[in-house]
Design a protein around this motif. Structure first.
Motif, mmCIF file in Angstrom:
data_model
loop_
_atom_site.group_PDB
_atom_site.id
_atom_site.type_symbol
_atom_site.label_atom_id
_atom_site.label_comp_id
_atom_site.label_asym_id
_atom_site.label_seq_id
_atom_site.Cartn_x
_atom_site.Cartn_y
_atom_site.Cartn_z
ATOM 1 N N ALA A 13 1.211 -1.594 -0.099
ATOM 2 C CA ALA A 13 -0.263 -0.039 0.024
ATOM 3 C C ALA A 13 0.862 1.316 -0.145
ATOM 4 O O ALA A 13 0.800 2.278 -0.713
ATOM 5 N N ASN A 17 1.201 4.073 -3.183
ATOM 6 C CA ASN A 17 0.670 5.711 -2.744
ATOM 7 C C ASN A 17 2.148 6.949 -3.663
ATOM 8 O O ASN A 17 1.464 7.331 -3.760
ATOM 9 N N TYR A 78 -5.773 3.684 -7.685
ATOM 10 C CA TYR A 78 -6.193 3.674 -6.600
ATOM 11 C C TYR A 78 -7.017 2.669 -6.004
ATOM 12 O O TYR A 78 -7.230 2.323 -4.565
ATOM 13 N N ALA A 79 -8.177 2.184 -6.901
ATOM 14 C CA ALA A 79 -8.305 1.612 -6.561
ATOM 15 C C ALA A 79 -7.266 -0.270 -5.819
ATOM 16 O O ALA A 79 -8.528 -0.414 -5.237
ATOM 17 N N ARG A 81 -4.908 0.268 -4.595
ATOM 18 C CA ARG A 81 -4.164 0.869 -3.914
ATOM 19 C C ARG A 81 -5.736 0.442 -2.494
ATOM 20 O O ARG A 81 -5.165 0.259 -1.283
ATOM 21 N N GLY A 82 -6.387 1.464 -2.567
ATOM 22 C CA GLY A 82 -7.580 0.893 -1.542
ATOM 23 C C GLY A 82 -8.175 -0.384 -0.828
ATOM 24 O O GLY A 82 -7.910 -0.299 0.404
ATOM 25 N N LEU A 85 -5.458 -1.002 1.176
ATOM 26 C CA LEU A 85 -5.680 -0.199 3.126
ATOM 27 C C LEU A 85 -6.467 -1.231 3.717
ATOM 28 O O LEU A 85 -6.695 -1.607 4.983
ATOM 29 N N PHE A 86 -7.353 -2.060 2.860
ATOM 30 C CA PHE A 86 -8.949 -2.147 3.362
ATOM 31 C C PHE A 86 -7.580 -3.677 3.895
ATOM 32 O O PHE A 86 -8.414 -4.115 5.768
#
Length: 276
Positions: A13, A17, A78-79, A81-82, A85-86
């Protein structure tokens, strides 16, 4: 295995970034960079040969199509990475809760192994507060420690490498702002720790007061001391409230200060970068 998975998701993650920011560079280079498609170190450009020029030629002929591709690429980054992160936050919460459970069990067993003199001189409410409230604080600290000890150093390293890859002069200039930002972080951290210790002690005192009042409820009612106990509880609760709000004030005050410093650094970077 859980620790290895947590570390893998955290590092992934953090790397994405920096990658998500780097993916936008092509757009800005086409706006301000003249005939350059992307700013890269000269040694890397030599290794790439005529590939950068081919990209520039393609961009000149298919500007709108390239813009759509870049936009979709950024959305995908970004998806991903999201999602990472979840999974990272869920795994981190699992580790924190498991550690909190194990500490509670070990602390409970340790308390039962102590002598009777410990229970004589230590109020029951304070013991309960240590097993419940303090262990919960430790569990929350584990999340912050893992996040700051694993993700943030790698995040900073990837960002610094990206800055030097783009423009080493601007990167060196931006690093000079680090000591300025470090000072308020240290000061706020000291005040926050001090207030948190006071808040934890206030919570323990409140638990002691409730334990004494409830276990001696017959004496309280016999001497009609209900109003007196209510006043004691209100005074202790207000003291805990003031301590908590002081801690909250220190915590939330750090955010606008750091945002302002970040805005100053961003403004300087825009001006100096534009000049370069």
């Amino acid at each position: 295995s859980t620790k290895r998975g947590l570390r893998a998701f955290t590092l992934s993650a953090a790397s994405l970034n920096a990658f998500s920011i780097a993916s936008l560079q092509a757009v800005f280079d086409r706006l301000f960079g003249g005939d350059k498609m992307i700013s890269l170190p000269p040694a890397l450009l030599r290794l790439m040969g005529d590939i950068p020029q081919r990209i520039v030629d393609y961009a000149e002929g298919y500007k709108l199509e390239l813009l759509v591709v870049i936009a979709l690429f950024v959305v995908c980054v970004y998806a991903i990475r999201g999602v990472l992160l979840f999974v990272d936050m869920y795994t981190l919460s699992w580790v924190s809760t498991r550690i909190q459970t194990e500490i509670s069990c070990e602390l409970y067993a340790k308390i039962h192994s102590l002598s009777l003199s410990f229970f004589t001189r230590t109020p029951t409410g304070q013991i309960i507060s240590r097993v419940t409230g303090d262990v919960a604080v430790v569990g929350g600290s584990v999340i912050m420690l893992c996040r700051n000890a694993i993700r943030e150093p790698f995040n900073i390293l990837s960002m610094v490498l990206l800055m030097f890859a783009i423009n080493w002069k601007l990167a060196v200039l931006s690093l000079f702002t680090f000591p300025i930002a470090l000072y308020p972080i240290v000061q706020f951290g000291r005040r926050y720790r001090k207030r948190n210790l006071q808040m934890m002690q206030g919570a323990a005192d409140l638990s002691v007061l409730m334990q004494e009042s409830f276990t001696g409820v017959r004496v309280v009612k016999a001497f009609c001391m209900e109003e007196y106990e209510q006043q004691r509880f209100r005074a202790s609760s207000m003291q805990l409230f003031r301590g908590t709000m002081h801690s909250v004030l220190v915590d939330i005050l750090a955010h606008p200060v750091m945002e302002t410093l970040g805005g100053v650094g961003t403004g300087i970077g825009i001006c100096v970068g534009g000049y370069f």
